[in-house]
Design a protein around this motif. Sequence first.
Motif, PDB file in Angstrom:
ATOM      1  N   THR A   1       0.840  -1.191   0.000  1.00 36.93           N
ATOM      2  CA  THR A   1       0.000   0.000   0.000  1.00 36.93           C
ATOM      3  C   THR A   1       0.877   1.244   0.000  1.00 36.93           C
ATOM      4  O   THR A   1       1.729   1.394   0.858  1.00 36.93           O
ATOM      5  N   PRO A   2       0.681   2.137  -0.985  1.00 40.53           N
ATOM      6  CA  PRO A   2       1.503   3.358  -1.012  1.00 40.53           C
ATOM      7  C   PRO A   2       1.140   4.285   0.135  1.00 40.53           C
ATOM      8  O   PRO A   2       0.056   4.192   0.696  1.00 40.53           O
ATOM      9  N   GLY A   3       2.060   5.159   0.448  1.00 40.17           N
ATOM     10  CA  GLY A   3       1.801   6.160   1.472  1.00 40.17           C
ATOM     11  C   GLY A   3       2.396   5.826   2.816  1.00 40.17           C
ATOM     12  O   GLY A   3       2.386   6.659   3.710  1.00 40.17           O
ATOM     13  N   ILE A   4       2.887   4.607   3.014  1.00 39.33           N
ATOM     14  CA  ILE A   4       3.520   4.263   4.282  1.00 39.33           C
ATOM     15  C   ILE A   4       4.805   5.064   4.424  1.00 39.33           C
ATOM     16  O   ILE A   4       5.104   5.592   5.482  1.00 39.33           O
ATOM     17  N   ILE A   5       5.539   5.156   3.348  1.00 37.81           N
ATOM     18  CA  ILE A   5       6.711   6.020   3.312  1.00 37.81           C
ATOM     19  C   ILE A   5       6.307   7.243   2.508  1.00 37.81           C
ATOM     20  O   ILE A   5       5.787   7.097   1.397  1.00 37.81           O
ATOM     21  N   PRO A   6       6.514   8.456   3.033  1.00 36.60           N
ATOM     22  CA  PRO A   6       6.086   9.660   2.305  1.00 36.60           C
ATOM     23  C   PRO A   6       6.725   9.737   0.921  1.00 36.60           C
ATOM     24  O   PRO A   6       7.827   9.260   0.705  1.00 36.60           O
ATOM     25  N   ASN A   7       6.024  10.366  -0.004  1.00 38.97           N
ATOM     26  CA  ASN A   7       6.528  10.539  -1.363  1.00 38.97           C
ATOM     27  C   ASN A   7       7.782  11.401  -1.366  1.00 38.97           C
ATOM     28  O   ASN A   7       7.867  12.380  -0.640  1.00 38.97           O
ATOM     29  N   ASP A   8       8.729  11.005  -2.183  1.00 39.01           N
ATOM     30  CA  ASP A   8       9.865  11.853  -2.519  1.00 39.01           C
ATOM     31  C   ASP A   8       9.547  12.425  -3.887  1.00 39.01           C
ATOM     32  O   ASP A   8       9.120  11.701  -4.780  1.00 39.01           O
ATOM     33  N   ILE A   9       9.738  13.721  -4.049  1.00 38.88           N
ATOM     34  CA  ILE A   9       9.464  14.361  -5.329  1.00 38.88           C
ATOM     35  C   ILE A   9      10.742  15.052  -5.793  1.00 38.88           C
ATOM     36  O   ILE A   9      11.363  15.780  -5.027  1.00 38.88           O
ATOM     37  N   GLU A  10      11.123  14.781  -7.028  1.00 40.51           N
ATOM     38  CA  GLU A  10      12.285  15.442  -7.605  1.00 40.51           C
ATOM     39  C   GLU A  10      11.893  15.998  -8.963  1.00 40.51           C
ATOM     40  O   GLU A  10      11.167  15.360  -9.722  1.00 40.51           O
ATOM     41  N   ILE A  11      12.384  17.203  -9.253  1.00 43.79           N
ATOM     42  CA  ILE A  11      12.068  17.882 -10.502  1.00 43.79           C
ATOM     43  C   ILE A  11      13.367  18.227 -11.211  1.00 43.79           C
ATOM     44  O   ILE A  11      14.316  18.702 -10.583  1.00 43.79           O
TER      45      ILE A  11
END
Length: 157
Positions: free
Chosen positions: A88-98
């Motif tokens: 299930t996603p969301g257990i570890i917060p999203n990392d966002i890179e641009i």
Amino acid sequence: SLSFSPQNPTTLDTLYFYADLSFPSSNCESLNQSHSWSGNQVVASSLHCLGMLTAICYDTDTFKLDPIPAGTYTFELALSAGYLPSCTPGIIPNDIEIIPFDVIDICSDINDINSLVSKKLIKVMDIWGKETPQDTENQILLYIYDDGTVKKRFKFK
């Protein structure tokens, strides 16, 4: 880390974006990945399923973009991770890179074309992989350039 290839893309190039990832848990297989367009922004996402063992896991996600029009763009990757068995996603917060990038119209500006064809020699090696001076004679040499090309040369004395 996020990178792309080729470094100076033109309207004729297929672009590849690479996300080199590491996770603090075993397994880390990719469950799914996707990308879509929003104006001049590519919005990508990737979900990885982590195992329960404490072990560093490395993976690389690759995203392919077919040739696109000239312009300034951004590639945004949102990384999610979950733990097996349900992942299930969301257990570890999203990392966002641009990462921003420009695509050059190969037909419009001769100065841009000249900058693309001028490449820099990185090193010269013999066929056994040993770095060798450029002026070595009577031996096959490999000239390695910064754009990834390799030229084979043989200089006679």
